[in-house]
Design an enzyme around this catalytic site. Structure first.
Site, PDB file in Angstrom:
ATOM      1  N   GLU A   1       1.274  -0.312  -4.995  1.00  0.00           N
ATOM      2  CA  GLU A   1       0.445   0.198  -5.539  1.00  0.00           C
ATOM      3  C   GLU A   1       1.007   1.858  -5.521  1.00  0.00           C
ATOM      4  O   GLU A   1       2.157   2.435  -4.334  1.00  0.00           O
ATOM      5  CB  GLU A   1      -0.808   1.075  -4.610  1.00  0.00           C
ATOM      6  CG  GLU A   1      -1.638   2.007  -4.459  1.00  0.00           C
ATOM      7  CD  GLU A   1      -2.688   2.636  -3.856  1.00  0.00           C
ATOM      8  OE1 GLU A   1      -3.907   3.486  -3.544  1.00  0.00           O
ATOM      9  OE2 GLU A   1      -1.730   2.384  -2.211  1.00  0.00           O
TER      10      GLU A   1
ATOM     11  N   ASP B   1       0.733  -1.348   0.264  1.00  0.00           N
ATOM     12  CA  ASP B   1       0.230  -0.004   0.092  1.00  0.00           C
ATOM     13  C   ASP B   1       0.815   1.442   0.139  1.00  0.00           C
ATOM     14  O   ASP B   1       1.709   1.657   1.243  1.00  0.00           O
ATOM     15  CB  ASP B   1      -0.590  -0.142   1.050  1.00  0.00           C
ATOM     16  CG  ASP B   1      -2.006   0.721   1.359  1.00  0.00           C
ATOM     17  OD1 ASP B   1      -2.918   0.725   0.175  1.00  0.00           O
ATOM     18  OD2 ASP B   1      -1.788   1.684   2.259  1.00  0.00           O
TER      19      ASP B   1
END
Ligand code: GLC
Length: 553
Positions: A243, A201
């Site tokens: 990401e 993330d």
């Protein structure tokens, strides 16, 4: 290179545990429920699951605010259930990737609680503090419009703390050696419990310099290498999927020139150009984005997606392009989010039009990279715009016409199931579609099967071919003496295109992989195709003896 980097030709399915399947009847999905649906996923043909955060969390950002990295939120089950799940997935040949959310913790995490209480505590420096409010506190918010600042005053700590995201997600001081070591420990823990890798993330923020004086944060790319080294040492075929919504000029910094950093990154550049192409029927910016993101190490791979669990972020388009996409797919302000994106699901954006859904998915499956599907999209699920922010696209999976779409036996699921109207569970659900050979679900199963038989797309070198019409995208892949050609008409009108598909070898034919119709290549090396509105073709160049022709290297 040996053909066994599994992620190069995988099909990934991303799901929220809390809204997938509730077996224990408390209105929230759980590992037991997910396990009972593994045969459904196996039948669909996906080869990997990306599971969103399931660790203990106050749940203020759908689990992206973790309060214990080494456990399972009791509502979802236990660590024992988790291991049963990874084992059950593995026995069906499905790999499990989990989210690694280490840019920040929840403000309820004991580390943060201790840090704010005691300036001399061991965990104080694990976060980022400032005595005075930094001058740039009102800049750099990830959720503009909802989030007001990136520095919030904490009364107990008598200091401001930095948070790139919501104020309940204090940033970890990721440059601190102890924090770095802890991140590795977290990865090591879940690897032992059977995961095949991590969707990392917010990677650009993890590696960014953080602090009150930092105006233009420098990124520490060597951190990525150390994550990679650790993961690969602990489990040779584990992957890191980043990401990172970045510009093409930075791609190689994330993959690493020597392929020594991230195995995979999500291709946000192509995602945005793809939606612009779907909205405008102009494929030229998409062609540009494909070429701009082409360079990557042989071991690197793009993760491709249509919609994910967040908003469709259109921040990298030009203002004019963005307005075109808004007008086509999210004209109402209630459909838009954070001044840059659309929060709807794919099917309602495309008016539930089967031709356009097939076109969008056919594109996804034939663009260079590994496709990542969003749960529920395989049946064309809709959204619930009465839910706040991104929650609208995270409603329970619609399994059948039973109460609550068969998701739960509870009277009231925590998140309401979409009911009534064109996207309600009464109409859109897996059980109905399973019984209809023509349904989207069965189309999806067939196309996934075909995609897996075209490793050229996952492995090969691609060329964007000029089909002579900006509304038509033609992509050719070459790999081991074989070629695949994908042609898509993004317009709402039929068209005829004549173009040179590239070398055909001994047999000047294009064999359609999805239907009986074939196309010939003339002596002038050109082929002529008539495509219906939103039509698509997958061709093998040459004949169906491609397996015999495939070379070893
Ligand atoms: C990522 C996630 C998003 C989350 C945020 C904070 O952007 O995709 O859902 O809110 O990180 O962790």
């Amino acid at each position: 290179m040996i053909n066994d980097l599994w992620y190069k030709n995988a099909v990934v399915y991303c799901l929220n545990l809390s809204t997938f399947m509730d077996a224990d009847g408390d209105g929230v999905g759980d590992f037991k429920g997910l396990m009972r649906r593994l045969d459904y996923l196996h039948g669909l043909g996906i080869t990997a699951i990306w599971l969103m955060p399931f660790q203990p969390s106050p749940g203020r950002d759908h689990g992206y605010d973790i309060s214990d990295y080494y456990n399972v939120d009791p509502r979802y089950g236990t660590l024992g259930d988790f291991v049963e799940f990874t084992h059950a997935a593995k026995s069906r040949g499905i790999r499990v990737i989990i989210d690694l959310v280490v840019n920040h913790t929840s403000d309820q995490h004991p580390w943060f609680q201790e840090a704010r209480r005691d300036p001399r505590s061991r965990h104080r420096d694990w976060y980022v503090w400032s005595d005075k409010k930094p001058a740039n506190a009102e800049t750099g918010m990830v959720f503009p419009g909802v989030q007001k600042t990136t520095w919030t005053y904490d009364k107990l700590a008598k200091a401001y703390y930095f948070h790139r995201f919501y104020e309940f997600q204090p940033d970890l001081n990721t440059a601190h050696p102890e924090v770095h070591a802890e991140i590795l420990k977290i990865m090591g823990f879940w690897i032992e419990l059977g995961v095949a890798g991590f969707r990392m993330d917010a990677v650009p923020f993890i590696i960014s310099e953080k602090g009150p004086e930092v105006d233009k944060p420098v990124e520490h790319f060597d951190m990525l290498r150390s994550f990679r080294e650790f993961v690969q040492w602990r489990k040779g075929d584990a992957v890191l999927l980043a990401e990172a919504n970045i510009l093409p000029q930075d791609d190689m910094k994330y993959f690493g020139e020597d392929g020594d950093r991230m195995h995979m990154c999500f291709n946000f550049q192509v995602n945005q150009a793809l939606f612009y192409a779907l909205a405008s029927a102009d494929t030229r910016p998409l062609g540009k984005a494909l070429n701009a993101t082409e360079p990557r190490p042989a071991t690197g791979q793009w993760g491709l997606f249509l919609r994910n669990h967040d908003e469709l972020d259109l921040g990298r388009l030009t203002e004019k392009q963005r307005q075109t996409v808004f007008a086509a797919f999210g004209p109402d302000p209630s459909m838009q989010l954070y001044d840059r994106g659309i929060r709807r699901r794919l099917a309602p954006m495309l008016d539930g039009d089967r031709r356009r859904l097939e076109l969008a998915y056919s594109l996804l499956f034939t663009l260079p990279g590994t496709p990542v599907l969003r749960y529920g999209d395989e049946i064309g699920m809709g959204d619930d715009l009465s839910l706040p922010e991104r929650e609208c696209a995270r409603t329970p999976m619609q399994w059948s016409t039973e109460p609550n779409g068969g998701f739960t036996k509870a009277k009231k699921p925590e998140v309401p199931v979409i009911s009534g109207g064109p996207y309600g569970f009464e109409r859109i659900n897996a059980a109905i579609q399973r019984r209809n050979p023509d349904a989207l679900l069965n189309w999806m199963e067939r196309i996934i099967r075909m995609r897996k038989e075209c490793p050229e797309i996952g492995w090969g070198a691609f060329t964007v071919i000029d089909a002579g019409d900006p509304g038509v995208l033609a992509l050719r892949y070459d790999w081991r003496n074989n070629a695949v050609l994908a042609v898509h008409n993004l317009k709402d009108k039929p068209c005829e295109v004549t173009f040179d598909p590239g070398p055909t070898g001994a047999s000047p034919r294009l064999i359609n992989l999805l239907s009986e119709e074939h196309a010939d290549v003339g002596e002038d090396g050109r082929t002529c195709l008539v495509l219906e509105a939103y039509g698509y073709r997958w061709f093998r160049v040459g004949g169906l003896d491609y397996i015999l022709r495939r070379s070893d290297l």
